[in-house]
Write an enzyme that holds these catalytic residues in place. Structure first.
Site, PDB file in Angstrom:
ATOM      1  N   ILE A 408       4.251  -7.288 -13.916  1.00  0.00           N
ATOM      2  CA  ILE A 408       3.620  -7.662 -12.645  1.00  0.00           C
ATOM      3  C   ILE A 408       2.379  -6.812 -12.428  1.00  0.00           C
ATOM      4  O   ILE A 408       2.312  -5.647 -12.858  1.00  0.00           O
ATOM      5  CB  ILE A 408       4.610  -7.485 -11.464  1.00  0.00           C
ATOM      6  CG1 ILE A 408       4.099  -8.177 -10.192  1.00  0.00           C
ATOM      7  CG2 ILE A 408       4.891  -6.017 -11.186  1.00  0.00           C
ATOM      8  CD1 ILE A 408       5.131  -8.229  -9.067  1.00  0.00           C
ATOM      9  N   CYS A 409       1.375  -7.400 -11.790  1.00  0.00           N
ATOM     10  CA  CYS A 409       0.179  -6.657 -11.357  1.00  0.00           C
ATOM     11  C   CYS A 409      -0.127  -7.092  -9.933  1.00  0.00           C
ATOM     12  O   CYS A 409       0.768  -7.182  -9.097  1.00  0.00           O
ATOM     13  CB  CYS A 409      -0.988  -6.871 -12.319  1.00  0.00           C
ATOM     14  SG  CYS A 409      -1.539  -8.588 -12.490  1.00  0.00           S
ATOM     15  N   GLY A 410      -1.379  -7.366  -9.633  1.00  0.00           N
ATOM     16  CA  GLY A 410      -1.730  -7.815  -8.297  1.00  0.00           C
ATOM     17  C   GLY A 410      -1.788  -9.321  -8.167  1.00  0.00           C
ATOM     18  O   GLY A 410      -1.468  -9.889  -7.123  1.00  0.00           O
ATOM     19  N   GLY A 412      -1.725 -11.504 -11.561  1.00  0.00           N
ATOM     20  CA  GLY A 412      -1.129 -12.115 -12.740  1.00  0.00           C
ATOM     21  C   GLY A 412      -1.913 -11.916 -14.019  1.00  0.00           C
ATOM     22  O   GLY A 412      -1.352 -11.950 -15.110  1.00  0.00           O
ATOM     23  N   PRO A 437       3.118  -7.687  -5.770  1.00  0.00           N
ATOM     24  CA  PRO A 437       4.145  -7.146  -4.894  1.00  0.00           C
ATOM     25  C   PRO A 437       4.067  -7.670  -3.466  1.00  0.00           C
ATOM     26  O   PRO A 437       5.102  -7.867  -2.817  1.00  0.00           O
ATOM     27  CB  PRO A 437       3.881  -5.638  -4.955  1.00  0.00           C
ATOM     28  CG  PRO A 437       3.267  -5.426  -6.303  1.00  0.00           C
ATOM     29  CD  PRO A 437       2.413  -6.631  -6.522  1.00  0.00           C
TER      30      PRO A 437
END
Length: 452
Positions: A408-410, A412, A437
């Protein structure tokens, strides 16, 4: 600014930097810190019928290759830079107080070490009137650029030099003097996020937190505590800029490669970079390829994650601009562009090539116990899924992670890059979380965890 000439900022959103084009009023222009990707500068110069006569380098850039050498070759521009930079190409080396007559305007060199040892700022003057100061990586909006690029053994000394340089600028220059930095929000050389990329001396004197530090020691602690990781290619570009990048004739193309050629190049160690949107990469891609979606940040991650000694093969969609890929690569020193897969993934499949896919998971369905958050340390600390692990993207494939994993990041894109790295290193059970998140939090009505 009173009597100010036209100054055109040229913002590279991906690298978080600004170059500047200054109209000198007689058909000539000054460029400050131009990137090797000169497309926007050339467009601005053409729009205002300007020829670049001078190009000023504030420092030996670590985050992009300079375009000054190309401007000297193409337009006869005189390159200006610090004498202590020892550049190995034709230039005028400047020391403290040197002035360059721009034909009515004057450019004065101010020695401001800190971001790099040889750093210069340039004060643009009309007679005795201070119009603007080009501060490179010295004083920037709300901060100062990082001081750890010359090795750990030099970091503290450079940070103390940065303290003196910043105070010198705000003590000696007028409140109304425009501050035009090179580094800004989004730069790994820089610091805080924010929309503003330019400021004034008075505004920074009043609002810059680093200038509010009670003493030099406090300044050093504050600046060093703010520093995170930076791209691996920063370690080699400074020296490349000292030598000067090769002069190019036009835009190098991406040669079409057959499936057989790509297979052969892979066998010899070439890196396949898939620039398509992450949804298409996830649906099917050349096994072992690295997902770096073509967007503003493409150059940063391409430079960070690829080996400069290995050839690069690109996979793209027909509607993705090959010139954009090439210029983003060249400006960060990725030179070994072997070409592109002719016909794209469709050609690969038509030739019977194996295709790998990776699952996509909406953030709402992410399992915190399996999530690997691959954002930078400060992003993770600001808010992450409870129980999630943090392994920054550049280190994810060497972090000893075993599946099942969900990256996961901010949004994708970086998560897809991480998943592709993990898959290429042998992880058999890895999925890509689309969204970040915040999306998980909103879906579950749950708070994010804060802190490391």
């Amino acid at each position: 600014m009173k009597n100010s000439p036209l100054i055109v900022p040229l913002v590279d959103e991906g690298l978080g930097n600004s170059a500047y084009l200054v109209d000198l009023g007689d058909g000539r222009a000054l460029a400050v810190d131009p990137s090797r990707d000169l497309r926007s500068l050339r467009e601005a110069a053409g729009l205002h019928s300007l020829t670049v006569a001078f190009t000023a380098e504030t420092h030996l850039h670590a985050d992009f290759l300079t375009g000054s050498v190309q401007l000297a070759a193409d337009q006869g521009a005189q390159v200006l830079g610090s004498a202590t930079g020892h550049r190995r190409f034709d230039h005028r080396g400047l020391v403290e107080g040197d002035e360059v007559d721009l034909g009515g305007l004057t450019l004065r060199a101010l020695v401001t070490p800190g971001h790099t040892p040889e750093h210069l700022s340039y004060l643009l003057m009309d007679g005795s009137e201070q119009l603007a100061v080009f501060t490179g990586g010295s004083l920037i909006v709300g901060a100062a650029a990082r001081t750890d690029l010359a090795g750990a053994e030099n970091t503290e000394a450079l940070t103390r030099a940065q303290y003196r340089s910043l105070h010198r600028l705000v003590d000696e220059l007028d409140d109304e003097t425009a501050v035009l930095p090179t580094h800004g929000a989004g730069s790994f050389c820089s610091a805080p996020p924010g929309a503003a990329r330019t400021t004034t001396i008075g505004e920074q004197r009043a609002t810059n937190p680093l200038l509010a530090a009670p003493d030099e020691d406090a300044f050093v602690r504050t600046l060093l505590d703010s520093l995170g990781s930076y791209p691996a290619y920063f370690g080699r570009l400074g020296e490349l800029n000292r030598r000067g990048p090769a002069v190019l004739s036009g835009t190098p193309g991406l040669a079409p490669l057959t499936v057989e050629q790509v297979v052969g190049l892979q066998g010899e160690g070439a890196q396949v970079i898939d620039a398509r949107p992450i949804t298409e990469f996830a649906a099917g891609h050349v096994p072992g390829s690295l997902s770096i979606e073509l967007r503003a940040a493409f150059a940063t991650w391409l430079g960070w994650l690829t080996d400069p000694t290995r050839p690069v093969v690109i996979v793209r969609n027909p509607d993705q601009d090959p010139d954009e890929i090439v210029w983003q690569a060249l400006k960060v020193g990725v030179e070994q562009l072997a070409g592109e897969l002719g016909g794209g993934l469709a050609a690969w499949q038509a030739a019977g090539g194996t295709v790998r896919s990776l699952p996509l998971i909406e953030a709402a369905h992410a399992d915190p116990t399996r999530v690997v958050d691959i954002r930078q340390r400060n992003e993770f600390a600001a808010g992450h899924l409870p129980g999630a692990r943090n392994a920054e993207l550049a280190t994810v494939s060497t972090a000893g992670l075993t599946g099942p994993l969900q990256t996961i990041c901010g949004h994708g894109e970086r998560a897809a890059t991480a998943a592709s790295l993990l898959a290429a290193s042998g992880c058999e059970d890895v999925s890509i979380v689309t969204g970040g998140p915040g999306d998980w939090s909103a879906a579950h009505g749950a708070s994010l965890e804060v802190g490391p």
